[in-house]
Design a protein around this motif. Structure first.
Motif, PDB file in Angstrom:
ATOM      1  N   LEU A   1       0.818  -1.206   0.000  1.00 55.78           N
ATOM      2  CA  LEU A   1       0.000   0.000   0.000  1.00 55.78           C
ATOM      3  C   LEU A   1       0.856   1.262   0.000  1.00 55.78           C
ATOM      4  N   LEU A   2       1.843   1.317   0.886  1.00 61.27           N
ATOM      5  CA  LEU A   2       2.593   2.554   1.092  1.00 61.27           C
ATOM      6  C   LEU A   2       3.772   2.714   0.144  1.00 61.27           C
ATOM      7  N   SER A   3       4.252   1.606  -0.420  1.00 58.46           N
ATOM      8  CA  SER A   3       5.392   1.720  -1.337  1.00 58.46           C
ATOM      9  C   SER A   3       5.015   2.444  -2.621  1.00 58.46           C
TER      10      SER A   3
ATOM     11  N   LEU B   1     -11.815 -12.905  -9.585  1.00 57.81           N
ATOM     12  CA  LEU B   1     -12.279 -12.224  -8.375  1.00 57.81           C
ATOM     13  C   LEU B   1     -11.143 -11.417  -7.750  1.00 57.81           C
ATOM     14  N   GLY B   2      -9.956 -12.008  -7.714  1.00 62.46           N
ATOM     15  CA  GLY B   2      -8.805 -11.307  -7.157  1.00 62.46           C
ATOM     16  C   GLY B   2      -8.451 -10.056  -7.936  1.00 62.46           C
ATOM     17  N   GLU B   3      -8.501 -10.148  -9.257  1.00 62.71           N
ATOM     18  CA  GLU B   3      -8.194  -8.979 -10.085  1.00 62.71           C
ATOM     19  C   GLU B   3      -9.209  -7.863  -9.857  1.00 62.71           C
ATOM     20  N   ARG B   4     -10.454  -8.245  -9.668  1.00 62.53           N
ATOM     21  CA  ARG B   4     -11.515  -7.252  -9.528  1.00 62.53           C
ATOM     22  C   ARG B   4     -11.486  -6.545  -8.175  1.00 62.53           C
ATOM     23  N   LEU B   5     -11.178  -7.292  -7.111  1.00 59.92           N
ATOM     24  CA  LEU B   5     -11.294  -6.737  -5.765  1.00 59.92           C
ATOM     25  C   LEU B   5      -9.959  -6.398  -5.107  1.00 59.92           C
ATOM     26  N   PHE B   6      -8.916  -7.175  -5.405  1.00 63.65           N
ATOM     27  CA  PHE B   6      -7.682  -7.067  -4.631  1.00 63.65           C
ATOM     28  C   PHE B   6      -6.487  -6.575  -5.437  1.00 63.65           C
ATOM     29  N   ASP B   7      -6.696  -6.249  -6.694  1.00 61.19           N
ATOM     30  CA  ASP B   7      -5.582  -5.740  -7.494  1.00 61.19           C
ATOM     31  C   ASP B   7      -4.967  -4.527  -6.798  1.00 61.19           C
ATOM     32  N   SER B   8      -3.650  -4.475  -6.778  1.00 60.89           N
ATOM     33  CA  SER B   8      -2.969  -3.428  -6.014  1.00 60.89           C
ATOM     34  C   SER B   8      -3.358  -2.028  -6.469  1.00 60.89           C
TER      35      SER B   8
ATOM     36  N   ARG C   1      -4.940   0.766  -4.020  1.00 62.09           N
ATOM     37  CA  ARG C   1      -4.247   2.048  -3.858  1.00 62.09           C
ATOM     38  C   ARG C   1      -5.160   3.216  -4.186  1.00 62.09           C
ATOM     39  N   ASP C   2      -5.982   3.068  -5.219  1.00 63.06           N
ATOM     40  CA  ASP C   2      -6.894   4.153  -5.586  1.00 63.06           C
ATOM     41  C   ASP C   2      -7.864   4.465  -4.449  1.00 63.06           C
ATOM     42  N   VAL C   3      -8.371   3.412  -3.793  1.00 64.40           N
ATOM     43  CA  VAL C   3      -9.277   3.619  -2.660  1.00 64.40           C
ATOM     44  C   VAL C   3      -8.548   4.359  -1.542  1.00 64.40           C
ATOM     45  N   PHE C   4      -7.322   3.925  -1.263  1.00 66.27           N
ATOM     46  CA  PHE C   4      -6.537   4.541  -0.195  1.00 66.27           C
ATOM     47  C   PHE C   4      -6.206   5.999  -0.511  1.00 66.27           C
ATOM     48  N   LEU C   5      -5.710   6.245  -1.709  1.00 71.10           N
ATOM     49  CA  LEU C   5      -5.305   7.604  -2.072  1.00 71.10           C
ATOM     50  C   LEU C   5      -6.500   8.548  -2.119  1.00 71.10           C
TER      51      LEU C   5
END
Length: 385
Positions: free
Chosen positions: A25-27, A364-371, A375-379
Motif C-alpha cells: 500500500l505505502l510503497s 475475483l482477485g483482479e476485480r477486488l484485490f488488485d494493487s 491504492r486508488d481507494v486509499f489515495l
C-alpha cells in the motif's frame, strides 16, 4: 503531501500478514513524501526493498510474551503518549501534512495524540476489532474501549480491511468507515496441476500462521474427515507433527513444511496443490474476531488461480464472503458432518471443474484485490482528509 506512517506494525516486503499488505500500500507513495516511525513490538527480519524507518524501542518488550502481558499492555497503553514524548520534536521537524497509523498495539494512541496536539489530520487502518488483538485485565476493558472510540472518532478517515469490519464500526460510530481490502502482488502464478486427475486423492494447501490451538483443532478435524478418501493437506508454516498428533490427528495426512521464500512457495503450490484452504476458528471464544476480520490469505490465494475451500463457521467472515461469491469459492460450515466434507472433495475431483473455479478465483482477485484498485481507494480517502 508529506505523510508520516507511525505504527507498531512494521512495513516489510518479504513478510506476511499486515506488514506485507502495508508495504504494497505505502510503497506506491513517492519516497520523498513518506516518513516512517515504527517500533520493536514485532521481531521481524528485514525484508527486501524495505521502506526506511526510524525504530522506537519499548522497554522490556519481552514481557508481552509472558504471563504479565496483560499488565504490560495496560501500562504501555496508558503511557504511550508520554513514552513517545521525546519523538515529539522529531515529528514536528518532519512537518507532516497527514499521519497514518494502524489500530494495533500502543503507538496507535500516541499517533492520534500527536496528530491532535499538532492539529494534523490522521487516518487509521483497522485490521481487526482492536479490543480482541491483545491480552488485558478485565477491569480495563471499558477504559480501553473509550480510548479507542476517542481516537477513532477523531480520525479524518477510518479504513477497514473487510466489509464486515466496516459495518461493525459504522454501526458503532455512525458510518465513519471505508472498506480497504488488502492488496495482492501484481503477478499471477500459473497452476500446473489443474488439468491432472488426482490418482491418490486431492492435495490441499494452506500457508500462513496458526495462532491458536483451537484453529489447529479445526485443521485436525478436517484432516481426519478427508483421510478416508486419500486426501491430504500441505501446511506451510510454524506447525510441527508433534503438535498435530497431540491434537488428535489420526492419519498422517497433514504434511508440515517450514516457511518458504516467495519464489519457492509459488513453485511448490503451482506443482503440488489442487486446491487452497482457508480455515477460521469454530470455537465460540473467537466469534467476535472471525466474524469481522478478513483472512488476508484469500487475497494471496487468488494469485494462484486454484479452487479455494473455506472451512469456517457460517458467521465467519470467510464464509460470508464465500456466500457472496459462490461462483468462485466453496464453503464448508464448521463443525461439519463427514458427508458434507466428502461431497465437496468428490465434487472437486473433476479437473475441468477445478479449472473453472480457479479461473473465477483469479478473476475475483483482479476485480477486488488488485494493487492498483486498492491504492486508488486509499489515495482517494487520504486526499479527502
Amino acid at each position: 503531501m508529506r505523510i508520516l506512517y507511525f505504527s507498531d506494525i512494521p512495513i516489510r516486503r518479504n513478510s506476511f500478514g499486515g506488514p506485507v499488505v502495508l508495504h504494497r500500500l505505502l510503497s506506491s507513495l513517492p519516497a520523498s513524501e513518506l516518513q516512517v516511525i515504527s517500533t520493536n513490538m514485532f521481531d521481524l527480519a528485514p525484508g527486501e526493498e524495505e521502506i526506511p524507518a526510524n525504530i522506537w524501542h519499548y522497554p522490556l518488550i519481552r514481557l508481552i510474551r509472558t504471563r504479565l502481558s496483560g499488565w504490560y499492555n495496560l501500562l504501555m497503553l496508558a503511557l504511550s503518549p508520554m513514552l513517545f514524548r521525546r519523538l515529539g520534536r522529531n515529528i514536528r521537524l518532519l512537518k507532516p501534512d497527514l499521519i497514518v497509523t494502524v489500530s494495533h498495539g500502543y503507538a496507535y494512541f500516541a499517533a492520534a495524540f500527536w496528530a491532535r496536539r499538532m492539529k494534523v489530520p490522521y487516518v487509521i487502518i483497522h485490521h481487526d476489532v482492536y479490543a480482541t488483538t491483545f491480552v488485558k485485565p478485565a477491569f480495563a476493558k471499558n477504559w480501553i474501549n473509550g480510548r479507542f472510540a476517542e481516537a477513532y472518532q477523531g480520525a479524518a478517515c477510518n479504513f477497514c480491511v473487510s466489509p464486515y469490519l466496516t459495518a461493525y464500526y459504522s454501526g458503532l460510530f455512525n458510518g465513519r468507515a471505508i472498506t480497504l481490502f488488502p492488496g495482492r502482488e501484481d503477478r499471477s502464478v500459473a497452476p500446473h496441476r489443474l488439468n491432472k486427475l488426482p490418482t491418490e486423492g486431492l492435495t490441499l494447501g494452506y500457508f500462513g500462521s496458526i495462532n491458536s490451538e483451537e484453529l489447529l483443532d479445526d485443521f485436525v478435524a478436517l484432516a481426519n474427515m478427508i483421510s478416508a478418501g486419500g486426501h491430504r493437506i500441505h501446511l506451510v508454516g510454524p506447525v510441527t507433527d508433534n503438535q498435530l498428533n497431540r491434537r488428535g490427528l489420526r492419519v498422517q495426512n497433514i504434511i508440515c513444511h517450514p516457511r518458504m521464500a516467495q519464489a519457492d512457495l509459488e513453485k511448490f503450490v503451482s506443482e503440488n496443490i489442487d486446491a487452497l484452504l482457508i480455515v477460521q476458528e469454530s470455537h465460540a471464544i473467537f466469534r467476535e474476531h472471525v466474524s469481522v476480520n478478513f483472512p488476508s490469505k484469500l487475497v494471496e490465494y487468488t494469485r494462484f488461480q486454484l479452487p479455494v475451500i473455506v472451512f469456517a463457521p457460517g458467521y465467519a467472515s470467510a464464509s460470508k464472503f464465500a456466500a457472496e461469491y459462490p461462483e468462485a469459492l466453496i464453503a464448508i460450515s464448521s463443525p461439519a458432518e463427514d458427508q458434507e466434507v466428502w461431497s465437496v472433495m468428490t465434487y472437486l475431483l473433476d479437473s475441468e471443474l477445478r479449472q473453472r473455479l480457479g479461473q473465477r478465483v483469479g478473476e475475483l482477485g483482479e476485480r477486488l484485490f488488485d494493487s492498483s484498485v486498492v491504492r486508488d481507494v486509499f489515495l482517494t480517502g487520504i486526499k479527502r482528509s
